[in-house]
Scaffold this motif. Structure first.
Motif, PDB file in Angstrom:
ATOM      1  N   VAL A   1       0.836  -1.201   0.000  1.00 47.49           N
ATOM      2  CA  VAL A   1       0.000   0.000   0.000  1.00 47.49           C
ATOM      3  C   VAL A   1       0.870   1.250   0.000  1.00 47.49           C
ATOM      4  O   VAL A   1       0.632   2.206  -0.765  1.00 47.49           O
TER       5      VAL A   1
ATOM      6  N   VAL B   1      -4.319   6.951   3.239  1.00 47.04           N
ATOM      7  CA  VAL B   1      -3.365   5.859   3.479  1.00 47.04           C
ATOM      8  C   VAL B   1      -3.289   5.535   4.970  1.00 47.04           C
ATOM      9  O   VAL B   1      -3.243   4.362   5.364  1.00 47.04           O
TER      10      VAL B   1
ATOM     11  N   MET C   1      -6.193   3.478   6.012  1.00 45.27           N
ATOM     12  CA  MET C   1      -6.027   2.095   5.540  1.00 45.27           C
ATOM     13  C   MET C   1      -5.045   1.337   6.428  1.00 45.27           C
ATOM     14  O   MET C   1      -5.230   0.155   6.704  1.00 45.27           O
TER      15      MET C   1
ATOM     16  N   VAL D   1     -11.528   5.622   5.886  1.00 43.36           N
ATOM     17  CA  VAL D   1     -11.359   5.373   4.455  1.00 43.36           C
ATOM     18  C   VAL D   1     -12.585   5.860   3.681  1.00 43.36           C
ATOM     19  O   VAL D   1     -12.467   6.486   2.621  1.00 43.36           O
TER      20      VAL D   1
ATOM     21  N   SER E   1      -5.203  -0.981  -4.227  1.00 43.88           N
ATOM     22  CA  SER E   1      -4.735  -1.579  -2.973  1.00 43.88           C
ATOM     23  C   SER E   1      -5.418  -1.062  -1.719  1.00 43.88           C
ATOM     24  O   SER E   1      -5.076  -1.511  -0.627  1.00 43.88           O
ATOM     25  N   THR E   2      -6.347  -0.123  -1.826  1.00 40.87           N
ATOM     26  CA  THR E   2      -6.886   0.443  -0.577  1.00 40.87           C
ATOM     27  C   THR E   2      -8.382   0.197  -0.434  1.00 40.87           C
ATOM     28  O   THR E   2      -8.791  -0.849   0.054  1.00 40.87           O
TER      29      THR E   2
ATOM     30  N   ALA F   1     -10.341  -3.390   0.836  1.00 46.71           N
ATOM     31  CA  ALA F   1     -10.523  -3.460   2.294  1.00 46.71           C
ATOM     32  C   ALA F   1     -11.488  -4.576   2.672  1.00 46.71           C
ATOM     33  O   ALA F   1     -11.275  -5.308   3.646  1.00 46.71           O
TER      34      ALA F   1
END
Length: 573
Positions: free
Chosen positions: A61, A93, A96, A115, A218-219, A223
């Motif tokens: 991430v 970020v 996350m 997020v 990726s976030t 999740a």
């Protein structure tokens, strides 16, 4: 600020990656617990969990976030408030990170909500009506999952702790854990945009392209997958796993089909993300959580690269996203086109690129497992659709001549963006094999007959050729999709899901809320409550005002009336 943030994030990412290697080799897990507040018998604690999975995911991430911020230095150079944009990305970020290291439902909810809120701010970053509408759809769709999370937290209150890591193994066959698992699965399905909640993911494309590269790799959307990886014990051998397998398979099929009818470059890549999320969820529902995590990481690499390349193309095309206006980009932008094609081939599962190691293993495990024919069909047909829309995208953007009427000075002179892409280009090539050796040091022994072994390759080749040929024929000959407008519109609009979601989730509930507000809050309760009290006070103050603004005769008259009243009162007794 871009350069300093890039250096800090890339340094922390390297530290986390090396730490994850150590934790993986030594099989370490560090669990820290600090009590925040204790209420009766239930204590609320902050509990960071550091193991190889959380550290490896955090390193990826942070790597992608650092390259996205470096890329934004040029892409967002026209923005006067670029520091505000970088701060929002950093907040995103950090939220996350909190979500990744939390085995506690309350602290997971903090990261989960963080997020969601920051993603809303990023979706409406370009302040126009379309961005506001898409941001509201994103926020309200994710709100359903957050309500499910709150219900799961309330249900776990009776256990005395919200550390789910202590209860999963012990209570996995109990009815309580099934209810909690169902709520967590609902939350994960909203965040990872599985079917019935899929419409917000293409709508989130209203955000700037660097944000899309971070969010859709990726976030935010991963999740939900990561949460279910942590709760994977509740899925195996349960009706929850069977239900998730069906819904994620349909999501994969629907997104792949919709991408073949879409002409917006960013929405095609968004639907590709949706298809890959369905693939991760479906293999996770079968109990192979390490395989789902493996594909999660490899997908993050090439999908972030794909979005970055799309951003560079859109940047050069004067913010045009229609692939029908593109063409011949391989001549004008060779470096960007090379990165774009590598990312596309990795997405298709081309041998020895990042996507091959995870997708091929997933399909071989599916062939080896006990699975019904319908799910087997969805797996392989959806994989073929992935190759089909990827080659269609390559045909429209890379071949032929530039179809845009206006003068566009296309070039590869955005060196900062190219440097940002080059880091992910290397990882998209070598990342799959590297992760395969790390996560699976002992290779899986998969024995299949030759026709099943070659089925994946056969489906990919046939679908790739078909996607290219259909796109080619539809431009110069009779367009079949126009002659079947209703079916094309149905598949291209994600089975009418955006309309159902917009009216079902936003329009009708808001109309109902307005009616309830007028009937109760601004109706009877207001008339008998605060509004009535206000009117009575106004009336009494007006009487007092009349009395204070008159002469002595009024007071003498009142005094006489008061004396008569007292005299008559005493006469009664």
């Amino acid at each position: 600020m871009c350069s300093s943030s890039f250096l800090v994030l890339i340094s922390i990412s390297s530290i986390f990656f090396l730490s994850s290697l150590l934790f993986l080799m030594k099989d370490y897990t560090i669990f820290l617990e600090g009590e925040v507040v204790s209420l009766n018998s239930a204590s609320m604690v902050m509990t960071p969990l550091f193991d190889w999975m959380s550290l490896l995911f955090m390193s990826f991430v942070l790597l992608i976030a650092s390259l996205v911020i470096y890329y934004s230095k040029e892409y967002m150079s026209g923005d006067l408030n670029i520091n505000r944009f970088i701060m929002l990305v950093l907040m995103f970020v950090m939220s996350m990170m909190l979500l990744i290291i939390s085995p506690n439902l309350v602290s997971i909810l903090l990261g989960w909500d963080g997020v969601g809120v920051v993603s809303y701010c990023l979706v409406i970053y370009f302040q126009n009506v379309k961005s506001y509408n898409n941001g509201m759809l994103t926020a309200l769709s994710n709100r359903i999952g957050e309500v499910a999370f709150l219900l799961a937290i309330a249900w776990m209150l009776k256990n005395g702790s919200w550390n789910n890591i202590f209860y999963l193994e012990v209570m996995k066959n109990s009815v309580e854990m099934e209810i909690i698992g169902a709520l967590i699965m609902l939350a994960a399905m909203t965040k990872s945009a599985q079917i019935h909640f899929s419409s917000w993911l293409p709508a989130a494309m209203a955000a700037p392209t660097p944000v899309s590269a971070l969010v859709h790799s990726s976030t935010l959307v991963t999740a939900g997958v990561y949460l279910l990886i942590r709760f994977n014990i509740l899925l195996s051998g349960s009706w929850l796993g069977d239900l998730l397998l069906l819904l994620s398979g349909l999501t994969m099929f629907m997104a792949g089909l919709g991408a073949n009818f879409e002409f917006d470059l960013k929405k095609i890549i968004a639907l590709s993300t949706l298809s890959q999320l369905g693939l991760m969820m479906s293999i996770l529902s079968m109990g192979f959580y390490k395989l789902a995590f493996f594909h999660l990481l490899t997908h993050a690499l090439f999908k972030a690269l794909l979005f970055m390349c799309a951003g560079a193309i859109i940047h050069n095309m004067n913010n045009s996203q229609d692939i029908r206006l593109m063409g011949g980009l391989g001549i004008y932008m060779p470096l960007t086109s090379g990165c774009f094609n590598v990312a596309n081939l990795a997405l298709c599962g081309m041998p020895f690129l990042a996507g091959f190691y995870s997708k091929d293993m997933i399909l071989e495990i599916v062939s080896l497992s006990y699975i019904n024919l319908f799910s087997f069909f969805l797996y392989f047909f959806s994989t073929g659709l992935t190759v089909c829309y990827s080659f269609r995208l390559v045909y429209y953007s890379m071949t032929g001549e530039l179809n845009c009427g206006s003068l566009n000075m296309l070039s590869d002179e955005g060196w900062i963006m190219l440097r940002g892409m080059s880091g992910l280009l290397v990882m998209s090539i070598v990342g799959g094999s590297m992760l395969s050796w790390l996560i699976f040091p002992t290779p899986y022994m998969i024995c299949l007959p030759s026709y099943l072994k070659l089925l994946t390759l056969f489906v990919c080749i046939v679908r790739g050729v078909l996607g290219y040929l259909i796109s080619n024929v539809s431009l110069f000959y009779f367009n079949k999709s126009l002659s079947n407008y209703v079916s094309s519109y149905f598949f291209g609009s994600m089975w009418f899901m955006p309309y159902i979601s917009t009216y079902g989730i936003i329009n009708y509930p808001l109309i109902l809320g307005g009616s309830v507000c007028k009937s109760f809050d601004q109706g009877w309760s207001d008339f008998l409550g605060g509004q009535n009290l206000y009117n009575e006070l106004v009336k009494y103050s007006q009487h007092m005002f009349v009395m204070h603004n008159n002469n002595l005769k009024i007071y003498l008259l009142l005094l006489a009336l008061w004396i008569i009243f007292l005299f008559s009162f005493f006469l009664m007794f």
